[in-house]
Enzyme design. Structure first.
Site, short mmCIF file in Angstrom:
data_model
loop_
_atom_site.label_atom_id
_atom_site.label_comp_id
_atom_site.label_asym_id
_atom_site.label_seq_id
_atom_site.Cartn_x
_atom_site.Cartn_y
_atom_site.Cartn_z
N ASN A 31 0.85 -1.19 0.00
CA ASN A 31 0.00 0.00 0.00
C ASN A 31 0.89 1.24 0.00
OD1 ASN A 31 -2.36 -1.57 0.15
ND2 ASN A 31 -2.23 -1.69 2.38
N VAL A 58 1.01 2.99 7.91
CA VAL A 58 2.28 3.07 8.64
C VAL A 58 3.37 3.50 7.65
CG1 VAL A 58 3.98 1.84 10.05
CG2 VAL A 58 1.55 1.22 10.22
N HIS A 87 6.40 -1.77 3.88
CA HIS A 87 6.13 -3.16 4.28
C HIS A 87 5.36 -3.85 3.18
CE1 HIS A 87 3.10 -0.41 5.82
NE2 HIS A 87 2.20 -1.36 5.64
P1 5GP Z 1 -0.74 -0.53 5.86
O1 5GP Z 1 -2.20 -0.17 6.05
O2 5GP Z 1 0.15 0.63 6.26
O3 5GP Z 1 -0.43 -1.07 4.51
O4 5GP Z 1 -0.45 -1.74 6.84
C1 5GP Z 1 -0.22 -1.59 8.19
C2 5GP Z 1 -0.55 -2.92 8.83
O5 5GP Z 1 0.01 -2.96 10.13
C3 5GP Z 1 -2.05 -3.19 8.97
O6 5GP Z 1 -2.40 -4.37 8.28
C4 5GP Z 1 -2.24 -3.32 10.49
O7 5GP Z 1 -3.20 -4.29 10.84
C5 5GP Z 1 -0.85 -3.70 10.96
N1 5GP Z 1 -0.56 -3.31 12.33
C6 5GP Z 1 -0.90 -2.14 12.94
N2 5GP Z 1 -0.45 -2.13 14.21
C7 5GP Z 1 0.21 -3.30 14.41
C8 5GP Z 1 0.90 -3.87 15.53
O8 5GP Z 1 1.04 -3.27 16.61
N3 5GP Z 1 1.44 -5.11 15.37
C9 5GP Z 1 1.32 -5.80 14.18
N4 5GP Z 1 1.86 -7.02 14.14
N5 5GP Z 1 0.67 -5.29 13.11
C10 5GP Z 1 0.13 -4.06 13.21
#
Ligand code: 5GP
Length: 113
Positions: free
Chosen positions: A86, A95, A99
């Site tokens: 993303n 975030v 990733h």
């Molecule tokens: P994005 O939306 O930025 O592509 O993905 C961020 C991901 O981080 C989301 O799928 C969310 O569920 C995951 N995430 C957020 N906080 C935490 C956390 O504290 N631990 C873990 N393992 N994943 C997290």
């Protein structure tokens, strides 16, 4: 300010680790969108794929190969899986530390929402 993933990399926030090597870690997503939902995170704090440079070429390849190896290890290589990055607001990035999502063990709809 450290990002959430930098805090995880620095072991300030506990997480379920799926893999670690010299270049990246892989963790189980806290809010899984499929039975297998792993995040492959480079140790180098690249903000998002749009901020990566030619110097990151090998690292970006490593993240994809690591996701593919994890798919095998986690038993979804045969059934299939999806790899997602993303990028930015409309891409659903929450975030700001690059990733790679690995999702599998259920049929995934297309197009994505
Ligand atoms: P994005 O939306 O930025 O592509 O993905 C961020 C991901 O981080 C989301 O799928 C969310 O569920 C995951 N995430 C957020 N906080 C935490 C956390 O504290 N631990 C873990 N393992 N994943 C997290």
């Amino acid at each position: 300010m450290k990002t959430l993933f930098q805090k995880i990399l620095d072991r300030e926030i506990p997480t379920k680790l799926a893999h670690e090597d010299e270049l990246c870690i892989a963790i189980h997503d806290i809010n899984p969108q499929a039975p297998v939902h792993v995040l492959v995170i480079p140790k180098k704090p690249i903000v998002r794929v749009a901020e990566a440079t030619a110097a990151d070429q090998a690292l970006l390849g490593h993240l994809l190969l690591t996701a593919a190896a994890l798919a095998k290890k986690l038993g979804v290589a045969e059934s299939g899986y999806r790899i997602v990055i993303n990028n930015g607001r409309d891409g659903g990035e929450t975030v700001p530390h690059l990733h790679v999502h690995l999702l599998g063990q259920r049929p995934l709809g297309w197009p994505p929402g």
